[in-house]
Design a protein around this motif. Structure first.
Motif, PDB file in Angstrom:
ATOM      1  N   SER A  87      34.629  36.738  25.230  1.00  0.00           N
ATOM      2  CA  SER A  87      33.777  37.794  24.588  1.00  0.00           C
ATOM      3  C   SER A  87      34.778  38.921  24.382  1.00  0.00           C
ATOM      4  N   VAL A  88      35.693  39.132  25.121  1.00  0.00           N
ATOM      5  CA  VAL A  88      36.669  40.593  24.922  1.00  0.00           C
ATOM      6  C   VAL A  88      38.084  40.094  24.554  1.00  0.00           C
ATOM      7  N   SER A  89      37.989  38.763  23.924  1.00  0.00           N
ATOM      8  CA  SER A  89      39.323  38.370  23.489  1.00  0.00           C
ATOM      9  C   SER A  89      40.119  39.113  22.520  1.00  0.00           C
ATOM     10  N   SER A  90      39.556  39.971  21.622  1.00  0.00           N
ATOM     11  CA  SER A  90      40.147  40.789  20.831  1.00  0.00           C
ATOM     12  C   SER A  90      40.547  42.179  21.183  1.00  0.00           C
ATOM     13  N   ILE A  91      40.449  42.113  22.689  1.00  0.00           N
ATOM     14  CA  ILE A  91      41.082  43.616  23.098  1.00  0.00           C
ATOM     15  C   ILE A  91      42.005  43.005  24.393  1.00  0.00           C
ATOM     16  N   PRO A  92      43.264  43.007  23.713  1.00  0.00           N
ATOM     17  CA  PRO A  92      44.319  42.569  24.753  1.00  0.00           C
ATOM     18  C   PRO A  92      44.726  43.293  25.807  1.00  0.00           C
ATOM     19  N   ASP A  93      44.305  44.719  25.726  1.00  0.00           N
ATOM     20  CA  ASP A  93      44.551  45.898  26.590  1.00  0.00           C
ATOM     21  C   ASP A  93      43.786  45.550  27.885  1.00  0.00           C
ATOM     22  N   LEU A  94      42.742  44.719  27.753  1.00  0.00           N
ATOM     23  CA  LEU A  94      42.039  44.566  29.113  1.00  0.00           C
ATOM     24  C   LEU A  94      42.566  43.362  29.843  1.00  0.00           C
ATOM     25  N   PHE A  95      43.189  42.492  29.134  1.00  0.00           N
ATOM     26  CA  PHE A  95      43.824  41.096  29.955  1.00  0.00           C
ATOM     27  C   PHE A  95      44.796  41.469  31.152  1.00  0.00           C
ATOM     28  N   PRO A  96      45.613  42.375  31.124  1.00  0.00           N
ATOM     29  CA  PRO A  96      46.409  42.651  32.104  1.00  0.00           C
ATOM     30  C   PRO A  96      45.638  43.298  33.474  1.00  0.00           C
ATOM     31  N   HIS A  97      44.829  43.832  33.377  1.00  0.00           N
ATOM     32  CA  HIS A  97      43.770  44.235  34.581  1.00  0.00           C
ATOM     33  C   HIS A  97      43.115  43.060  34.936  1.00  0.00           C
ATOM     34  N   MET A  98      42.472  42.346  34.095  1.00  0.00           N
ATOM     35  CA  MET A  98      41.622  41.157  34.471  1.00  0.00           C
ATOM     36  C   MET A  98      42.530  40.104  34.998  1.00  0.00           C
ATOM     37  N   GLU A  99      43.619  39.782  34.628  1.00  0.00           N
ATOM     38  CA  GLU A  99      44.708  38.776  35.064  1.00  0.00           C
ATOM     39  C   GLU A  99      44.914  39.424  36.769  1.00  0.00           C
ATOM     40  N   GLU A 100      44.848  40.575  36.888  1.00  0.00           N
ATOM     41  CA  GLU A 100      45.436  40.822  38.377  1.00  0.00           C
ATOM     42  C   GLU A 100      44.239  40.614  39.178  1.00  0.00           C
ATOM     43  N   ALA A 101      42.973  40.516  38.741  1.00  0.00           N
ATOM     44  CA  ALA A 101      41.807  40.101  39.633  1.00  0.00           C
ATOM     45  C   ALA A 101      41.759  38.579  39.640  1.00  0.00           C
ATOM     46  N   LEU A 102      42.080  38.195  38.793  1.00  0.00           N
ATOM     47  CA  LEU A 102      42.026  36.479  38.467  1.00  0.00           C
ATOM     48  C   LEU A 102      43.097  35.893  39.093  1.00  0.00           C
ATOM     49  N   PHE A 103      44.234  36.516  38.945  1.00  0.00           N
ATOM     50  CA  PHE A 103      45.506  35.739  39.605  1.00  0.00           C
ATOM     51  C   PHE A 103      45.320  34.834  40.949  1.00  0.00           C
ATOM     52  N   PRO A 104      44.697  35.550  42.008  1.00  0.00           N
ATOM     53  CA  PRO A 104      44.440  34.850  43.047  1.00  0.00           C
ATOM     54  C   PRO A 104      43.789  33.559  43.045  1.00  0.00           C
ATOM     55  N   ILE A 105      42.594  33.421  42.154  1.00  0.00           N
ATOM     56  CA  ILE A 105      41.896  32.394  41.919  1.00  0.00           C
ATOM     57  C   ILE A 105      42.978  31.136  41.422  1.00  0.00           C
ATOM     58  N   LEU A 106      43.641  31.637  40.263  1.00  0.00           N
ATOM     59  CA  LEU A 106      44.673  30.698  39.652  1.00  0.00           C
ATOM     60  C   LEU A 106      45.478  30.135  40.624  1.00  0.00           C
ATOM     61  N   GLN A 107      46.115  30.970  41.530  1.00  0.00           N
ATOM     62  CA  GLN A 107      47.350  30.458  42.528  1.00  0.00           C
ATOM     63  C   GLN A 107      46.464  29.571  43.411  1.00  0.00           C
ATOM     64  N   LYS A 108      45.435  29.913  43.900  1.00  0.00           N
ATOM     65  CA  LYS A 108      44.663  28.929  44.853  1.00  0.00           C
ATOM     66  C   LYS A 108      44.361  27.746  44.395  1.00  0.00           C
ATOM     67  N   MET A 109      43.507  27.839  43.071  1.00  0.00           N
ATOM     68  CA  MET A 109      43.037  26.721  42.550  1.00  0.00           C
ATOM     69  C   MET A 109      43.747  25.739  41.898  1.00  0.00           C
ATOM     70  N   ILE A 110      44.876  26.182  41.462  1.00  0.00           N
ATOM     71  CA  ILE A 110      45.797  25.158  40.705  1.00  0.00           C
ATOM     72  C   ILE A 110      46.607  24.266  41.832  1.00  0.00           C
ATOM     73  N   SER A 111      45.780  23.522  42.457  1.00  0.00           N
ATOM     74  CA  SER A 111      45.980  22.878  43.591  1.00  0.00           C
ATOM     75  C   SER A 111      44.899  21.689  43.870  1.00  0.00           C
ATOM     76  N   VAL A 112      45.332  21.010  44.933  1.00  0.00           N
ATOM     77  CA  VAL A 112      44.157  20.137  45.418  1.00  0.00           C
ATOM     78  C   VAL A 112      43.022  20.667  45.855  1.00  0.00           C
ATOM     79  N   ASP A 113      43.151  21.909  46.357  1.00  0.00           N
ATOM     80  CA  ASP A 113      41.849  22.835  46.406  1.00  0.00           C
ATOM     81  C   ASP A 113      40.903  23.238  45.345  1.00  0.00           C
TER      82      ASP A 113
END
Length: 940
Positions: free
Chosen positions: A540-566
């Motif tokens: 929904s907010v794909s046209s607002i790239p300035d938001l993505f670095p902040h959202m990435e910070e919140a989501l990175f732990p999920i990516l780091q943990k879940m790109i695994s057998v977990d």
């Protein structure tokens, strides 16, 4: 087996797993003595041995439960001998007056064995007259046999788990499947099933129905029936409604059954009240749990009511009684004399209205009365002192928020209903707040403009997030997802907060629960839905790239943990999340690059099923930062990609997934032109080796597309590599064979996507201009054939593009006309309504036909062994070759060749057939037209 037979019951279940493993692996070939031993124990006077044999027979039958007819030979042979013995034992058990738990336990095991033995097919032994009548008679007797009063626990909460009610459950389970599968002979499979169905329908269906009605009658009279048995009884009678002979024969029973059995089950009861009071979280869980619904008497009662009320006569009778209940409660509530019993019946009336929503929305006179009904009877329930009525009012308003309230009043009434539901978000009772939040989803979906909802959006989001902290409920997250979808970019001010809240909720849901397995299952579903909602938000907010670095910070732990057998259960969602972030963000951060080794580890170990999602992620990494991908040596991304390709193409991974490794080659060759020369030869060798074992046309096409991409990358390097591998002639022969292969209508049999044809065009153009020193004599001699293939591709591509554009425009026009027609639709009578439905169906069929035609033109067709969708171009995918117009590229190349290499140009032209020359002349003109169109687009 002997130790299992002699073991106590609590040990038998554990030994049963060992026995199951032996049976599944060794019977019958390695264990031929098993069946005689079991039959001997079945006939033993020792009850311990009989029970052990029944336990083992159930395991044996279950091995074949889901097997096809041609694999069930050993089971049919075993049951041919065992069924007569089991039937004799069944009769003895039903005649027994013993009240010990052994009798129902034996009956349960016999019924479970019958269930497994007949799951896919009817064994021949059941077609024998004596066996058929014997088994059906036993089932009938077991249905109506009273449960010994002295054997039933005094505490109602312990009764459902009693062995007798467990046995009864399996009796009713088998009987329901018999009427469901064999009640209508014309629907049964040919063979044993058809014969059995004819016998059952003729001789047993009515008798079974009468028995089930008898049990329900005793329930109305006060006899206890377990909830699961009630569920199965109501499923049986619902199925009987669809059998004309049974429906007519028992016509006088249906309305009585509806009001005497089904409606009371829809009402709020003591068990509900206790759970509401003592454990509201569990009350909510049960109310939203699909499995609970499947086994619930209330759901079965509602489904029976829904099925019966398809018939106008029953619908009118039932709705008259429901209307009387609504009116009576409204008057009593206004006078202050409404009792708890009145409130519970009112609750049932609201449930009934909800269960019949499909009928009431579409049938006169009810559809015209829905608005007044909501305002006069449902809205006052929001002020009820009974929390369950406030909750049902939210639910009912959500279901009917699009009801008509009269000319000029719909918008005002919609706002009133929404206001009442929103007020319940602050209700003191947790179940009311949850039902209100879930009901909001319907309002958000149906509102014409979200402007009406913008002022309350912050409050709404806070309420939902607060509830998510209190209960694990997927529907709450779905409500959030709907809000995100409807608000689109307008959700941006709240996007970061929502991502943070959803991330927190996700971590809460994936943390193991102490309560038990059921809670973990519900939490897992809610966790998955959290990720789905996050991805919807990112889109929904794909046209607002300035938001993505902040959202990435919140989501990175999920990516780091879940790109695994977990993260195996949510891997698809996690990869989609990463794809959104590394595509729509301003760039790819160091943090995201640090995930690459985890992605490689997943691909090369356990995650090959997710290649479709991986390819999008890798495409983004390579395309967004090509320089880093090519130049970095720690880690070496090029070597990493080759390792993943090698693993996928050399291990035992099917074509459907392995084809994405070839598509990754395409990504690298297109993005990294001039920078990956050392990998061209290995790519080709890897692709061709796997292509020799390919079984699908998609894969075979993909192998040759790697060759075409390699030609486009560097034709001289590619030709040299193919010659060194001794594959050049075979590859070119296969390539041109597939280019010229035609379907019955003359269209392309292979390379059916527009993208595939374009890649082939670019590859052939590069081949035509390759230096003389790398062109073997046979290739030089075949230059006219290369030109012929090029012209065939370009002509087909031109036709495909023009037809796809035309059909897309027609589809768009049809959709606009449909929207105009919908705006003009008024309140029509039922006959007009039927006509409108017919028109809608015809319009939908027409649009579907257009879609099918468009699929054929863009690549899909039905005469291949592969799925049509796999041959369809993905309009959303961007590639480095998108700016290249194939007709302009071909025309410019031929013009340049005429000026710089006239000898080769003469060789091409002189050897071309008249048809090719004519087609080429037309394409040169079309290239100029395309050049003008592109210039106009760039100027605009």
């Amino acid at each position: 087996m002997e130790s299992l037979i002699r073991a106590p019951h609590n040990i038998q279940s554990q030994l049963g797993e060992v026995f199951k493993s032996l049976v599944y692996n060794d019977f019958p070939d390695k264990w031929p003595a098993l069946l005689p031993a079991l039959l001997a124990n079945l006939s033993s006077p020792d009850q311990t041995r009989v029970h052990g044999a029944l336990f083992c027979f159930r395991i044996l039958a279950r091995k074949y439960e889901f097997r096809d007819e041609d694999e069930r030979g050993p089971l049919d042979e075993a049951m041919g001998t065992a069924f007569p013995i089991l039937l004799h034992l069944f009769n003895q058990l039903l005649a027994s007056t013993a009240t010990t738990p052994d009798v129902p336990e034996y009956i349960k095991l016999i019924c479970k064995t019958l269930w497994s033995a007949t799951y896919m097919n009817i064994p021949a032994v059941l077609l024998q007259r004596e066996q058929f009548m014997g088994w059906m008679s036993c089932l009938h007797t077991a249905m109506i046999k009273p449960v010994p009063a002295e054997a039933v626990p005094a505490d109602p909460r312990d009764r459902a788990a009693h062995p007798w009610w467990k046995a009864k459950k399996w009796v009713f389970h088998v009987s329901y499947r018999l009427i469901n599968r064999y009640g209508i002979p014309k629907d049964a499979k040919e063979g044993n099933d058809k014969t059995f169905s004819e016998m059952f329908a003729r001789e047993c269906a009515a008798t079974f129905l009468e028995a089930e009605l008898q049990v329900l009658s005793s329930y109305v009279g006060g006899t206890y029936v377990s909830p699961r048995c009630l569920n199965l009884l109501l499923q049986f009678v619902r199925q009987a409604l669809g059998i004309k002979a049974l429906y007519k024969q028992y016509a006088e029973h249906w309305d009585k059954l509806l009001m005497g059995v089904a409606f009371p089950l829809m009402c709020f009861n003591d068990e509900d009240a206790e759970l509401w009071r003592d454990d509201p979280q569990e009350y909510i869980r049960k109310g939203y749990d699909i499995l609970e619904d499947m086994y619930s008497p209330r759901t079965a009662a509602g489904n029976f009511a829904h099925e019966l009320c398809k018939r106008k006569s029953h619908r009118d009778v039932f709705m008259a009684q429901v209307a009387a209940l609504l009116s009576g409660y409204s008057q009593a509530a206004a006078a202050g004399t409404a009792t708890q019993a009145d409130a519970r019946r009112m609750d049932g009336a609201l449930v009934a209205i909800g269960m019949l929503s499909e009928h009431l929305r579409s049938k006169s006179p009810y559809k015209e009365q829905l608005g007044p009904m909501l305002l006069n009877f449902v809205v006052p329930c929001f002020k009820s002192p009974y929390g369950h009525l406030r909750a049902k009012a939210c639910w009912a308003c959500g279901l009917y928020c699009t009801a008509e309230f009269g000319e000029g009043k719909t918008q005002e009434s919609y706002a009133l209903l929404l206001q009442q539901v929103l007020a319940c978000l602050n209700d003191p009772e947790l179940p009311v707040r949850v039902d209100a939040a879930v009901a909001v989803k319907n309002f958000v979906e149906e509102v014409e403009s979200v402007e009406l909802l913008k002022p309350i959006l912050p409050q709404l989001l806070n309420s939902i997030f607060a509830l998510m902290g209190q209960v694990d409920n997927e529907d709450l997250v779905v409500t959030l997802e709907v809000i995100v979808e409807r608000f689109g970019e307008d959700i941006a001010p709240y996007a970061l907060q929502m991502v943070q809240q959803l991330s927190a909720a996700f971590w809460k849901y994936v943390t193991p629960h102490e309560e038990g397995e059921e809670d973990d299952e519900m939490a897992s579903i809610a966790a998955y839905t959290c990720l789905s909602t996050i991805n919807t938000l990112l889109d929904s907010v794909s046209s607002i790239p300035d938001l993505f670095p902040h959202m990435e910070e919140a989501l990175f732990p999920i990516l780091q943990k879940m790109i695994s057998v977990d993260g195996q259960d949510v891997m698809e969602m996690v990869l989609d999340m990463l794809a959104y972030i590394n595509y729509y963000g301003k760039g790819i951060s160091e943090r995201l690059w640090s995930l690459w080794p985890q992605l490689e580890e997943a691909v090369c170990s356990w995650a090959s099923d997710y290649w479709f999602n991986f390819i999008i992620v890798f495409d983004n990494y390579i395309g967004k930062d090509t320089r880093r991908f090519v130049e970095c040596k720690s880690p070496d991304y090029l070597a990493s990609v080759f390792k993943m390709m090698s693993f996928t193409l050399t291990e035992d991974i099917g074509d459907e997934e392995a084809v994405h490794a070839l598509r990754l080659m395409e990504v690298v060759l297109q993005y990294c032109r001039g920078a990956v020369d050392p990998y061209v030869g290995p790519y080709l060798q890897l692709a061709l080796a796997r292509g020799a074992k390919a079984t699908t046309n998609k894969f075979k096409d993909a192998v040759l597309l790697v060759v075409a991409n390699a030609m486009h990358y560097n034709a001289a390097l590619t030709l040299t590599a193919l010659q060194q591998q001794g594959a050049l002639v075979d590859v070119l022969t296969a390539w041109f064979g597939r280019i010229h292969a035609a379907r019955g209508d003359g269209g392309f049999k292979y390379f059916r996507r527009m993208h595939d044809k374009k890649v082939c065009v670019l590859g052939l153009v590069a081949l035509m201009t390759a230096p003389d020193e790398v062109l073997p004599p046979q290739v030089q001699a075949g230059m006219p054939q290369i030109l012929g293939g090029l012209v065939r591709l370009l002509v087909a591509l031109k036709q495909q593009k023009e037809e796809a554009d035309r059909l897309a425009e027609m589809t768009s026009d049809e959709e606009e006309e449909d929207e105009e027609d919908e705006d003009e639709d008024g309140d029509e009578e039922e006959e007009v309504d039927k006509a409108a439905k017919k028109d809608d169906a015809e319009a939908e069929a027409y649009l579907n036909r257009l879609a099918r035609e468009a699929r054929k033109l863009t690549g899909g067709d039905g005469d291949d062994d592969d799925d049509d969708d796999e041959w369809t171009d993905d309009e959303e995918v961007e590639t480095p070759i998108d700016p290249l117009d194939p007709w302009v590229v071909a025309a410019d190349t031929l013009a340049a060749m005429q000026a710089t290499n006239p000898g080769r140009h003469h060789l091409l032209a002189s050897g071309a057939t008249p048809e090719v020359q004519q087609g080429l002349a037309g394409l040169m003109q079309y290239a100029e037209q395309r050049r003008a169109e592109l210039a106009k687009q760039q100027a605009a």
